[in-house]
Design a protein around this motif. Structure first.
Motif, PDB file in Angstrom:
ATOM      1  N   MET A   1      48.577  60.671  58.714  1.00 38.60           N
ATOM      2  CA  MET A   1      49.291  60.485  57.467  1.00 38.60           C
ATOM      3  C   MET A   1      48.388  60.036  56.537  1.00 38.60           C
ATOM      4  O   MET A   1      47.485  59.388  56.641  1.00 38.60           O
ATOM      5  N   SER A   2      48.502  60.586  55.284  1.00 42.15           N
ATOM      6  CA  SER A   2      47.835  60.370  54.091  1.00 42.15           C
ATOM      7  C   SER A   2      48.504  60.197  52.949  1.00 42.15           C
ATOM      8  O   SER A   2      49.792  60.741  52.668  1.00 42.15           O
ATOM      9  N   PHE A   3      48.049  59.130  52.003  1.00 42.11           N
ATOM     10  CA  PHE A   3      48.841  58.593  50.692  1.00 42.11           C
ATOM     11  C   PHE A   3      48.055  58.777  49.813  1.00 42.11           C
ATOM     12  O   PHE A   3      46.948  58.584  49.661  1.00 42.11           O
ATOM     13  N   THR A   4      48.648  58.903  48.425  1.00 39.87           N
ATOM     14  CA  THR A   4      47.840  59.071  47.180  1.00 39.87           C
ATOM     15  C   THR A   4      48.706  57.907  46.097  1.00 39.87           C
ATOM     16  O   THR A   4      49.795  58.270  46.087  1.00 39.87           O
ATOM     17  N   GLY A   5      47.995  56.920  45.864  1.00 40.81           N
ATOM     18  CA  GLY A   5      48.661  56.008  44.810  1.00 40.81           C
ATOM     19  C   GLY A   5      47.789  54.450  44.892  1.00 40.81           C
ATOM     20  O   GLY A   5      46.816  54.628  45.717  1.00 40.81           O
ATOM     21  N   ILE A   6      48.430  53.796  44.281  1.00 40.98           N
ATOM     22  CA  ILE A   6      48.127  52.453  44.263  1.00 40.98           C
ATOM     23  C   ILE A   6      48.982  51.455  44.764  1.00 40.98           C
ATOM     24  O   ILE A   6      49.904  51.226  44.371  1.00 40.98           O
ATOM     25  N   ILE A   7      48.346  50.545  45.732  1.00 41.15           N
ATOM     26  CA  ILE A   7      49.280  49.502  46.363  1.00 41.15           C
ATOM     27  C   ILE A   7      48.700  48.190  45.783  1.00 41.15           C
ATOM     28  O   ILE A   7      47.533  47.755  46.046  1.00 41.15           O
ATOM     29  N   PRO A   8      49.678  47.414  44.824  1.00 40.13           N
ATOM     30  CA  PRO A   8      49.097  46.058  44.561  1.00 40.13           C
ATOM     31  C   PRO A   8      49.494  45.111  45.702  1.00 40.13           C
ATOM     32  O   PRO A   8      50.450  44.490  45.907  1.00 40.13           O
ATOM     33  N   LEU A   9      48.254  44.714  46.308  1.00 39.95           N
ATOM     34  CA  LEU A   9      48.277  43.858  47.410  1.00 39.95           C
ATOM     35  C   LEU A   9      48.138  42.290  47.030  1.00 39.95           C
ATOM     36  O   LEU A   9      47.579  42.020  46.028  1.00 39.95           O
ATOM     37  N   LEU A  10      49.137  41.665  47.679  1.00 38.38           N
ATOM     38  CA  LEU A  10      49.191  39.945  47.524  1.00 38.38           C
ATOM     39  C   LEU A  10      47.925  39.488  48.568  1.00 38.38           C
ATOM     40  O   LEU A  10      48.287  39.434  49.534  1.00 38.38           O
ATOM     41  N   LYS A  11      46.708  39.475  47.807  1.00 40.51           N
ATOM     42  CA  LYS A  11      45.605  39.231  48.984  1.00 40.51           C
ATOM     43  C   LYS A  11      46.064  37.857  49.432  1.00 40.51           C
ATOM     44  O   LYS A  11      46.144  36.667  48.543  1.00 40.51           O
ATOM     45  N   PRO A  12      45.826  37.438  50.497  1.00 39.76           N
ATOM     46  CA  PRO A  12      45.805  36.266  51.351  1.00 39.76           C
ATOM     47  C   PRO A  12      44.422  35.589  51.218  1.00 39.76           C
ATOM     48  O   PRO A  12      43.681  36.136  51.094  1.00 39.76           O
ATOM     49  N   PRO A  13      44.757  34.330  51.007  1.00 39.01           N
ATOM     50  CA  PRO A  13      43.095  33.278  51.258  1.00 39.01           C
ATOM     51  C   PRO A  13      42.496  33.600  52.587  1.00 39.01           C
ATOM     52  O   PRO A  13      43.279  33.836  53.708  1.00 39.01           O
ATOM     53  N   GLY A  14      41.351  33.414  52.843  1.00 38.39           N
ATOM     54  CA  GLY A  14      40.543  33.810  53.736  1.00 38.39           C
ATOM     55  C   GLY A  14      39.994  35.217  54.345  1.00 38.39           C
ATOM     56  O   GLY A  14      39.317  35.208  55.291  1.00 38.39           O
ATOM     57  N   MET A  15      40.262  36.274  53.351  1.00 34.19           N
ATOM     58  CA  MET A  15      39.840  37.478  53.662  1.00 34.19           C
ATOM     59  C   MET A  15      39.005  37.928  52.566  1.00 34.19           C
ATOM     60  O   MET A  15      39.210  37.653  51.586  1.00 34.19           O
ATOM     61  N   GLY A  34      40.048  52.145  48.878  1.00 30.90           N
ATOM     62  CA  GLY A  34      39.386  51.352  48.364  1.00 30.90           C
ATOM     63  C   GLY A  34      39.620  50.350  47.556  1.00 30.90           C
ATOM     64  O   GLY A  34      40.997  50.234  47.000  1.00 30.90           O
ATOM     65  N   HIS A  35      38.848  49.268  47.573  1.00 29.21           N
ATOM     66  CA  HIS A  35      39.586  48.043  46.722  1.00 29.21           C
ATOM     67  C   HIS A  35      39.036  48.346  45.111  1.00 29.21           C
ATOM     68  O   HIS A  35      37.886  49.104  44.836  1.00 29.21           O
ATOM     69  N   THR A  36      39.314  47.372  44.270  1.00 29.38           N
ATOM     70  CA  THR A  36      39.181  47.378  42.761  1.00 29.38           C
ATOM     71  C   THR A  36      38.331  46.264  42.517  1.00 29.38           C
ATOM     72  O   THR A  36      38.424  45.896  41.475  1.00 29.38           O
ATOM     73  N   GLY A  37      37.519  45.678  43.368  1.00 26.45           N
ATOM     74  CA  GLY A  37      36.380  44.758  42.889  1.00 26.45           C
ATOM     75  C   GLY A  37      36.397  43.619  43.866  1.00 26.45           C
ATOM     76  O   GLY A  37      37.639  43.222  44.179  1.00 26.45           O
ATOM     77  N   THR A  38      35.385  42.859  44.244  1.00 29.70           N
ATOM     78  CA  THR A  38      35.455  42.029  45.119  1.00 29.70           C
ATOM     79  C   THR A  38      36.217  40.748  44.445  1.00 29.70           C
ATOM     80  O   THR A  38      36.114  40.355  43.362  1.00 29.70           O
ATOM     81  N   LEU A  39      37.097  40.012  45.368  1.00 29.43           N
ATOM     82  CA  LEU A  39      37.622  38.806  45.088  1.00 29.43           C
ATOM     83  C   LEU A  39      37.121  37.865  46.366  1.00 29.43           C
ATOM     84  O   LEU A  39      37.305  38.386  47.215  1.00 29.43           O
ATOM     85  N   ASP A  40      36.811  36.795  45.747  1.00 28.02           N
ATOM     86  CA  ASP A  40      36.286  35.722  46.882  1.00 28.02           C
ATOM     87  C   ASP A  40      37.267  35.486  47.911  1.00 28.02           C
ATOM     88  O   ASP A  40      38.482  35.335  47.697  1.00 28.02           O
ATOM     89  N   PRO A  41      36.691  35.170  49.203  1.00 27.57           N
ATOM     90  CA  PRO A  41      37.588  34.991  50.373  1.00 27.57           C
ATOM     91  C   PRO A  41      38.506  33.989  50.191  1.00 27.57           C
ATOM     92  O   PRO A  41      40.021  34.083  50.675  1.00 27.57           O
ATOM     93  N   SER A  42      38.200  32.976  49.492  1.00 27.76           N
ATOM     94  CA  SER A  42      39.066  31.765  49.225  1.00 27.76           C
ATOM     95  C   SER A  42      40.168  32.071  48.175  1.00 27.76           C
ATOM     96  O   SER A  42      41.135  31.098  48.074  1.00 27.76           O
TER      97      SER A  42
END
Length: 306
Positions: A1-15, A34-42
């Motif tokens: 399965m393949s999708f096209t679009g943007i999912i706004p993820l609620l990033k948890p800490p530690g990842m 793909g992500h849209t820029g690095t977010l620190d793990p914490s």
């Protein structure tokens, strides 16, 4: 399965951001994410993830303003400028600051400021990421970079005791390090400081309240409803004006032909191109030729099967 679009993820800490991409690939069983820029793990909060053809607009999301809510702890500085690092200076606060004093100091950081990227960061110097050098015990000279603070507001304070804290809301440009901002604010107050915690509450048009957890995404995948979570590609481009072409011009857009525009454009301006039935077709850039304004293709988004 393949999708096209943007999912706004609620990033948890530690990842890490890459960890988040890998986990979503496993959930959706697709590679092109793909992500849209690095977010620190914490750091937790808004991390838009681009699926399928939407990966082609990740760079535009990265360029959009970001908003954070973070807590600054005064009296101690750390190797990483946040709570994960080792304490390198400990200077208990002997005076009592007021909320008004803190608020006044924060306003001094409004506008264009210069920051020296922290050693524990993903910035590359000579092709090597700074955090790789930092883990080897090395510290090198870094050039200051200009960033923009659009808004900085004091939300709450806990100013009693030797290590007072306060929480602030910051709206800033791409490339701003809130950790470094905390250190610089502390320096202005005359004390070492570090960032105790941080939550990204907005990335361009993507807001915290509209984000989904991994659990919600997995639940949607199990019932075949992932499309309900997806934002369309042009959500990442709402900062650009739109232009609607005639029906007979749609194929010209798909073929990458330039189009004639009306007056009153700015050279090099990006435009969202739509069909008469509101299908998003392409991103075009304006050029002036012989006194007329034209649009030439920057990126064309032809759907599969068209």
């Amino acid at each position: 399965m393949s999708f096209t679009g943007i999912i706004p993820l609620l990033k948890p800490p530690g990842m890490t951001s890459h960890d988040c991409v890998n986990k979503l690939r496993r959930i959706l069983k697709m590679k092109k994410i793909g992500h849209t820029g690095t977010l620190d793990p914490s750091v937790s909060g808004v991390l838009p993830l681009c699926l399928g053809h939407a990966t082609r607009v990740a760079e535009y999301i990265q360029d959009l303003p970001k908003e954070y809510v973070g807590t600054l702890s005064l009296g101690r500085s750390t190797t990483t400028e946040d709570a994960d690092g080792e304490v390198v200076e400990d200077k208990p606060v002997e005076e009592t600051f007021t909320g008004d004093q803190i608020a006044d100091i924060l306003q001094q950081f409004m506008g264009t400021i210069e920051q020296i990227p922290p050693m524990y960061s993903a910035v590359k110097v000579g092709g090597v990421r700074l955090h790789e050098l930092a883990r080897q015990g090395k510290e090198i000279e870094r050039k200051a970079r200009k960033v923009e603070i659009y808004r900085i507001d004091l939300l709450s304070t806990s100013l009693e005791g030797p290590y007072p804290e306060f929480t602030m809301h910051v709206k800033c440009s791409k490339g701003t390090y809130i950790r470094t901002l905390c250190v610089d604010i502390g320096r202005k107050l005359g004390y070492p400081a570090h960032m105790k915690n941080l939550n990204r509450v907005a990335s361009g048009p993507f807001k915290l309240q509209n984000c989904y957890t991994f659990e919600q995404i997995e639940e949607a995948a199990n019932r075949g409803a992932v499309e309900e979570l997806l934002k369309p590609i042009d959500w990442a481009l709402l900062q650009y004006p739109e232009f609607t072409v005639e029906r007979q011009q749609v194929q010209d857009i798909y073929n990458g032909k330039k189009i004639r525009l009306g007056p009153l454009y700015v050279d090099g301006q990006l435009l969202r191109i739509y069909s008469p039935d509101r299908r998003f077709l392409a991103l075009y850039r304006t050029i002036e030729q012989e006194g007329e304004w034209w649009g030439k293709p920057e990126k064309v988004f032809r759907l599969e099967g068209e």
